[in-house]
Design an enzyme around this catalytic site. Structure first.
Site, short mmCIF file in Angstrom:
data_model
loop_
_atom_site.label_atom_id
_atom_site.label_comp_id
_atom_site.label_asym_id
_atom_site.label_seq_id
_atom_site.Cartn_x
_atom_site.Cartn_y
_atom_site.Cartn_z
N GLU A 175 32.96 -38.11 -42.19
CA GLU A 175 31.83 -38.95 -41.80
C GLU A 175 30.55 -38.16 -41.56
O GLU A 175 29.94 -38.22 -40.50
CB GLU A 175 32.18 -39.78 -40.56
CG GLU A 175 31.22 -40.96 -40.40
CD GLU A 175 31.64 -41.98 -39.35
OE1 GLU A 175 32.79 -42.45 -39.40
OE2 GLU A 175 30.80 -42.27 -38.50
N GLU A 218 37.45 -57.18 -40.62
CA GLU A 218 37.36 -55.88 -41.30
C GLU A 218 37.48 -56.06 -42.82
O GLU A 218 36.97 -55.24 -43.59
CB GLU A 218 38.42 -54.90 -40.78
CG GLU A 218 38.34 -54.60 -39.29
CD GLU A 218 37.33 -53.51 -38.91
OE1 GLU A 218 36.68 -52.95 -39.81
OE2 GLU A 218 37.19 -53.24 -37.70
N HIS A 270 29.74 -52.53 -36.07
CA HIS A 270 30.43 -51.89 -34.94
C HIS A 270 29.50 -51.52 -33.78
O HIS A 270 29.95 -51.43 -32.64
CB HIS A 270 31.18 -50.64 -35.42
CG HIS A 270 32.45 -50.96 -36.17
ND1 HIS A 270 32.47 -51.72 -37.32
CD2 HIS A 270 33.75 -50.64 -35.93
CE1 HIS A 270 33.72 -51.84 -37.75
NE2 HIS A 270 34.51 -51.20 -36.93
N ARG A 298 50.68 -27.87 -33.20
CA ARG A 298 49.43 -27.59 -33.94
C ARG A 298 49.32 -28.38 -35.25
O ARG A 298 48.62 -27.98 -36.17
CB ARG A 298 49.26 -26.10 -34.24
CG ARG A 298 49.10 -25.25 -33.00
CD ARG A 298 48.33 -23.98 -33.32
NE ARG A 298 48.19 -23.18 -32.13
CZ ARG A 298 49.01 -22.19 -31.80
NH1 ARG A 298 50.04 -21.90 -32.57
NH2 ARG A 298 48.80 -21.50 -30.72
N LYS A 352 41.41 -41.16 -39.19
CA LYS A 352 40.78 -41.12 -37.87
C LYS A 352 41.84 -41.43 -36.83
O LYS A 352 42.52 -42.45 -36.92
CB LYS A 352 39.66 -42.16 -37.77
CG LYS A 352 38.35 -41.70 -38.36
CD LYS A 352 37.24 -42.66 -38.00
CE LYS A 352 35.92 -42.23 -38.60
NZ LYS A 352 34.85 -43.23 -38.36
N LYS A 398 38.10 -48.29 -49.15
CA LYS A 398 38.06 -47.27 -48.09
C LYS A 398 38.45 -45.90 -48.64
O LYS A 398 37.85 -44.88 -48.27
CB LYS A 398 38.97 -47.66 -46.92
CG LYS A 398 38.90 -46.63 -45.81
CD LYS A 398 39.22 -47.15 -44.45
CE LYS A 398 38.94 -46.05 -43.42
NZ LYS A 398 39.26 -46.44 -42.06
N ARG A 417 30.51 -42.47 -45.00
CA ARG A 417 31.62 -43.09 -44.27
C ARG A 417 31.11 -43.94 -43.10
O ARG A 417 31.76 -44.89 -42.68
CB ARG A 417 32.61 -42.02 -43.79
CG ARG A 417 33.83 -42.63 -43.11
CD ARG A 417 35.01 -41.71 -43.00
NE ARG A 417 36.11 -42.38 -42.34
CZ ARG A 417 37.32 -41.89 -42.17
NH1 ARG A 417 37.61 -40.70 -42.64
NH2 ARG A 417 38.26 -42.58 -41.56
N HIS A 476 38.72 -56.39 -30.88
CA HIS A 476 37.82 -55.49 -31.63
C HIS A 476 37.25 -56.18 -32.88
O HIS A 476 36.04 -56.17 -33.12
CB HIS A 476 38.57 -54.22 -32.02
CG HIS A 476 37.79 -53.33 -32.94
ND1 HIS A 476 36.68 -52.63 -32.53
CD2 HIS A 476 37.94 -53.05 -34.26
CE1 HIS A 476 36.18 -51.95 -33.56
NE2 HIS A 476 36.93 -52.19 -34.62
N ASN A 535 31.13 -48.58 -40.46
CA ASN A 535 30.86 -49.06 -39.10
C ASN A 535 29.94 -50.26 -39.08
O ASN A 535 29.38 -50.60 -38.03
CB ASN A 535 30.25 -47.93 -38.27
CG ASN A 535 31.27 -46.84 -38.01
OD1 ASN A 535 32.38 -47.12 -37.60
ND2 ASN A 535 30.89 -45.61 -38.27
N HIS A 554 30.80 -52.89 -30.52
CA HIS A 554 31.28 -52.02 -29.43
C HIS A 554 30.56 -52.35 -28.12
O HIS A 554 31.15 -52.28 -27.04
CB HIS A 554 31.06 -50.54 -29.78
CG HIS A 554 32.14 -49.99 -30.67
ND1 HIS A 554 31.94 -48.92 -31.51
CD2 HIS A 554 33.43 -50.36 -30.86
CE1 HIS A 554 33.06 -48.66 -32.18
NE2 HIS A 554 33.97 -49.53 -31.80
N1 GLY Z 1 37.12 -47.25 -39.14
C1 GLY Z 1 36.07 -46.56 -39.76
C2 GLY Z 1 36.49 -45.32 -40.46
O1 GLY Z 1 37.68 -45.10 -40.65
O2 GLY Z 1 35.66 -44.53 -40.84
#
Ligand code: GLY
Length: 390
Positions: A241, A189, A252, A125, A147, A231, A245, A270, A249, A256
């Site tokens: 997000e 990035e 992206h 958990r 993430k 970041k 946040r 990517h 993207n 994607h």
């Molecule tokens: N890679 C985008 C984020 O971490 O929000």
């Protein structure tokens, strides 16, 4: 002369942690990790590509600090981020009797970080983990912010959790042995941070990007630390997000779609998808009158100077692409709200915005223009730099 580490703090109360960015950091990893441990032992998870280069120095550093260690070495590749891969990793961790108060170390790129992070989010958990990212992409993006995810048949990263690491150690020396193509993909990035919220940083990259890619350690530390600080600010303001946040993207949604169309294969990494996606996001912004019409060319010029892809035509096999199919791929984007696509667009370099009012017709028109240009490329200076560099 040894270079000083840069330390960025992610202030999230009990879930807060530090990101160390530096050269020679792996040799000091034991001393940095030791204060976090409830008992002096860890399990390292890495892959067969990273282990030969990075595992022994980390083990030596842990030995020096008196920390016992065991290693799980997974096959490389995105395929590990699957239900089967997650089960295998959880089995391996439980077999080693990893306890809830232990720390698991993710040593590798985005795949290892995402998979280990997700496994740790559910192991007993919730078990702590430490990120030691070894690719540029992981150092500036995926290792920071919590993430974690695996891929499922519906798309990438659709099952996961927010689970913050307890420490991030970004040793830029790891970048020295990265394949150049992977380094440049990660650089997309880096560029992203300049384009989305820091015009000065983008100008700095225009000046120093090529030297950074060529191997300048001080420039790499500066760039990784600036990206992590950026970041961290965004994650501290919007950890889950719900708002800004999503700016991370940028590039992206288009990226994607291209990754999905190329089957998430080596045809398009990517970061390469993100580079092309950022160029398209600026083109779409200009078409919608959001930003100056000259800006896409400035963005594309920088990407091309750094031998990065900057248009759909740079993807192998792009002549067979179809605009409607690319648009359909965007429907699985995690930013879709009430069926409406959400795009990160730009009002200027360093000023990205979240827009949920972009018509499908505008997106289709841009994609059709791009695809028509591939069929008849005309004299585009520097157009093939990316393919040549590969
Ligand atoms: N890679 C985008 C984020 O971490 O929000």
């Amino acid at each position: 002369m040894p270079m000083t580490d840069r330390i960025v703090s992610v202030n999230l109360g009990q879930r807060g942690y530090d990101i160390h960015v530096g050269s020679g950091l792996t040799a000091r990893a034991g001393a940095l990790i030791a204060p976090l441990l409830a008992r002096p032992q860890v399990v390292i998870v890495t892959d067969e590509n990273v282990a030969p280069r990075r595992l022994a120095p980390l083990q030596a550093a842990l030995d020096t600090a008196g920390i016992g260690h065991d290693a799980i070495i997974l096959p490389p590749g995105e395929g590990q981020k699957s239900f089967a891969g997650l089960e295998r990793l959880c089995d391996a961790l439980l077999t080693r009797k990893v306890e809830r108060r232990d720390k698991v170390i993710a040593l590798g790129g985005g795949v290892i970080g995402d998979l280990v992070g997700f496994a740790c989010s559910i192991l007993r958990r919730g078990t702590d983990f430490i990120q030691i990212p070894t690719t540029l992409l992981a150092q500036v993006d995926s290792s920071v912010g919590g993430k974690t995810a695996i891929n499922v048949k519906y798309g990438k990263n659709l099952l996961g959790a927010f689970h913050q690491p307890r420490l991030v150690l970004a040793d830029v020396d790891a970048l020295d042995s990265l394949p150049p193509r992977e380094l440049r993909a990660g650089y997309a990035e880096v560029v992203k941070y300049g384009l989305l919220g820091d015009a000065d940083f983008f100008a700095w990259l225009e000046q120093h990007g090529e030297a950074l890619l060529a191997g300048d350690t001080a420039l790499r530390i500066e760039a990784v630390a600036r990206c992590c600080a950026h970041k961290a600010r965004i994650v501290m303001a919007d950890e889950r997000e719900e708002g800004e946040r999503a700016l991370l993207n940028l590039g992206h949604t288009f990226g994607h779609a291209l990754e999905a169309e190329t089957g998430y294969s080596a045809r398009l990494l990517h970061g390469e998808g993100v580079a092309i996606g950022m160029a398209l996001a600026f083109k779409l912004s200009a078409k919608l009158g959001l930003c100056d019409a000259a800006l896409p060319a400035r963005v594309i010029a920088h990407l091309r100077r750094c031998a990065m892809p900057a248009g759909i035509g740079d993807v192998d096999g792009a002549v067979g692409f179809d605009a409607e199919t690319l648009l359909a791929h965007m429907g699985q984007d995690k930013k879709v709200r009430a069926g409406q696509l959400v795009f990160i667009l730009a009002e200027a370099i360093g000023r990205a915005v979240i827009r949920d009012d972009v018509s499908k017709d505008a997106v289709l028109a841009l994609l059709n223009e791009e695809l028509a240009a591939i069929a008849d490329p005309g004299p585009v200076p520097g157009h093939n730099t990316f393919r040549k560099a590969r």
